[in-house]
Write an enzyme that holds these catalytic residues in place. Structure first.
Site, mmCIF file in Angstrom:
data_model
loop_
_atom_site.group_PDB
_atom_site.id
_atom_site.type_symbol
_atom_site.label_atom_id
_atom_site.label_comp_id
_atom_site.label_asym_id
_atom_site.label_seq_id
_atom_site.Cartn_x
_atom_site.Cartn_y
_atom_site.Cartn_z
ATOM 1 N N SER A 1 40.821 -29.755 44.886
ATOM 2 C CA SER A 1 40.001 -28.764 45.803
ATOM 3 C C SER A 1 39.903 -27.426 44.651
ATOM 4 O O SER A 1 41.012 -27.188 43.926
ATOM 5 C CB SER A 1 40.641 -28.294 46.940
ATOM 6 O OG SER A 1 39.904 -27.160 47.527
ATOM 7 N N ASN B 1 33.985 -29.899 57.555
ATOM 8 C CA ASN B 1 33.625 -28.490 57.763
ATOM 9 C C ASN B 1 32.544 -27.967 58.398
ATOM 10 O O ASN B 1 31.841 -27.116 57.897
ATOM 11 C CB ASN B 1 33.599 -27.855 56.002
ATOM 12 C CG ASN B 1 32.846 -28.810 55.278
ATOM 13 O OD1 ASN B 1 31.749 -29.046 55.640
ATOM 14 N ND2 ASN B 1 32.944 -29.163 54.249
ATOM 15 N N TYR C 1 47.013 -26.396 53.307
ATOM 16 C CA TYR C 1 46.277 -26.882 52.659
ATOM 17 C C TYR C 1 46.166 -26.830 50.980
ATOM 18 O O TYR C 1 46.169 -27.527 50.048
ATOM 19 C CB TYR C 1 44.783 -26.817 52.996
ATOM 20 C CG TYR C 1 43.634 -27.360 52.188
ATOM 21 C CD1 TYR C 1 43.407 -28.831 52.666
ATOM 22 C CD2 TYR C 1 42.797 -26.919 51.486
ATOM 23 C CE1 TYR C 1 42.318 -29.384 52.100
ATOM 24 C CE2 TYR C 1 41.752 -27.384 50.789
ATOM 25 C CZ TYR C 1 41.634 -28.786 51.447
ATOM 26 O OH TYR C 1 40.352 -29.363 50.863
ATOM 27 N N GLY D 1 40.481 -42.510 52.713
ATOM 28 C CA GLY D 1 39.515 -41.456 53.616
ATOM 29 C C GLY D 1 38.063 -41.746 53.282
ATOM 30 O O GLY D 1 37.399 -40.944 53.178
ATOM 31 N N LYS E 1 46.973 -29.458 47.832
ATOM 32 C CA LYS E 1 45.982 -29.601 46.885
ATOM 33 C C LYS E 1 46.407 -29.359 45.384
ATOM 34 O O LYS E 1 46.170 -29.807 44.558
ATOM 35 C CB LYS E 1 44.604 -28.780 47.338
ATOM 36 C CG LYS E 1 43.842 -29.469 48.381
ATOM 37 C CD LYS E 1 43.492 -30.973 48.242
ATOM 38 C CE LYS E 1 42.986 -31.682 49.422
ATOM 39 N NZ LYS E 1 42.315 -32.980 48.881
ATOM 40 N N ASP F 1 47.398 -45.685 57.840
ATOM 41 C CA ASP F 1 47.918 -44.449 57.485
ATOM 42 C C ASP F 1 48.279 -43.950 56.058
ATOM 43 O O ASP F 1 49.496 -44.756 55.917
ATOM 44 C CB ASP F 1 48.935 -44.011 58.717
ATOM 45 C CG ASP F 1 49.394 -42.452 58.490
ATOM 46 O OD1 ASP F 1 49.314 -41.589 57.631
ATOM 47 O OD2 ASP F 1 50.020 -42.087 59.352
ATOM 48 N N VAL F 2 47.714 -43.105 55.385
ATOM 49 C CA VAL F 2 48.254 -43.123 53.950
ATOM 50 C C VAL F 2 49.604 -42.231 53.798
ATOM 51 O O VAL F 2 50.212 -42.508 52.797
ATOM 52 C CB VAL F 2 47.266 -42.025 53.251
ATOM 53 C CG1 VAL F 2 46.107 -42.758 52.868
ATOM 54 C CG2 VAL F 2 47.097 -40.888 53.807
ATOM 55 N N ASN G 1 41.815 -39.948 47.875
ATOM 56 C CA ASN G 1 40.841 -38.871 48.560
ATOM 57 C C ASN G 1 41.245 -38.174 49.949
ATOM 58 O O ASN G 1 40.860 -37.342 50.404
ATOM 59 C CB ASN G 1 39.687 -39.444 48.633
ATOM 60 C CG ASN G 1 38.769 -38.575 49.431
ATOM 61 O OD1 ASN G 1 38.025 -37.411 49.000
ATOM 62 N ND2 ASN G 1 38.377 -39.265 50.637
#
Length: 251
Positions: free
Chosen positions: A143, A194, A156, A13, A160, A63-64, A90
């Protein structure tokens, strides 16, 4: 700036935002960088940006969350840039949906990239490091959500928090192979992911007032952080959660 001359790093990323900031930081210290990301156009722009700072840069589209893509990307990286020295997990996506409206498909989509992808990438990195027998560094990007609750962010947050646990486990399990793993926990940072939040005046006021330095970070402020965490000379630094959040989580 630390010297990472000759070191090969992967940043998943890494074609924008925080990932690009980390990649540029490693390049500025003399490292060579492979970007693993899906968007070919953004990959090309990132390679151009990273290359301006000295080290060699390549981009590999993939694609991870795809096991075959990850294995192929590692082979190509090592073939073109040499033995792996640092791996930055990341890549991630975000979905802001109230829990009661979150579908199983959306939940799985976020975890597939963020958590499954983190597992597949760090496992491949670990295999490469063990095979090389020269040690190395893994950086898992989590995060500040690991320290607080955030409405509408169930998938999310779960991903994380899972990455933080994965990173701690890697630090313990891989230590005997001289492979370090630290968890980078960035605070509010201005990225393309964001921009909607940055446009929300009330949200910006709330988050900056809770941040002691009274602002969000820019990706460029992570250059030195990346070089520090990638530095192979820091042989005793592992298993650490490195908060770079302007004091957000302690205020």
């Amino acid at each position: 700036m630390r010297s990472l001359t000759g070191l090969t790093a992967v940043v998943t990323g890494g074609n924008g935002g925080l990932g690009l900031g980390l990649a540029v930081g490693i390049a500025k210290a003399g490292g060579n960088v492979a970007i693993w990301a899906r968007n070919a156009e953004r990959n090309a722009a990132a390679v151009e940006e990273i290359s301006r700072h000295g080290g060699k840069a390549i981009a590999i589209a993939g694609d991870v969350s795809d096991e075959a893509d990850i294995e192929a990307a590692m082979k190509q990286t090592v073939a073109e840039l040499g033995p792996l020295g640092c791996f930055v997990a990341n890549a991630g996506i975000h979905a802001a949906t109230p829990l009661i409206d979150t579908s199983l498909d959306e939940w799985r989509r976020v975890l597939a990239v963020n958590l499954d992808g983190g597992f597949l990438c760090t496992r491949e990195a670990a295999r490469q490091f063990v095979s090389q027998g020269q040690g190395g560094s893994i950086i898992v990007v989590s995060s500040t959500i690991v320290r607080y609750g955030a409405a509408g962010n169930a998938a999310y947050a779960a991903s994380k928090c899972g990455l933080a646990g994965l990173g701690r486990t890697l630090a313990v399990e891989l230590a005997r192979h001289r492979v370090r793993c630290n968890i980078l926990i960035p605070g509010w940072t201005r990225t393309g992911m964001n921009v909607d939040l940055q446009a929300n005046e009330a949200f910006m006021k709330a988050t900056t007032s809770r941040t002691p330095v009274r602002r969000w970070a820019d990706p460029e402020e992570f250059h030195e952080v990346a070089a520090f965490l990638a530095d192979p000379k820091l042989t005793f630094h592992t298993g650490n959660e490195v908060f770079v959040d302007g004091g957000y989580t302690i205020f």
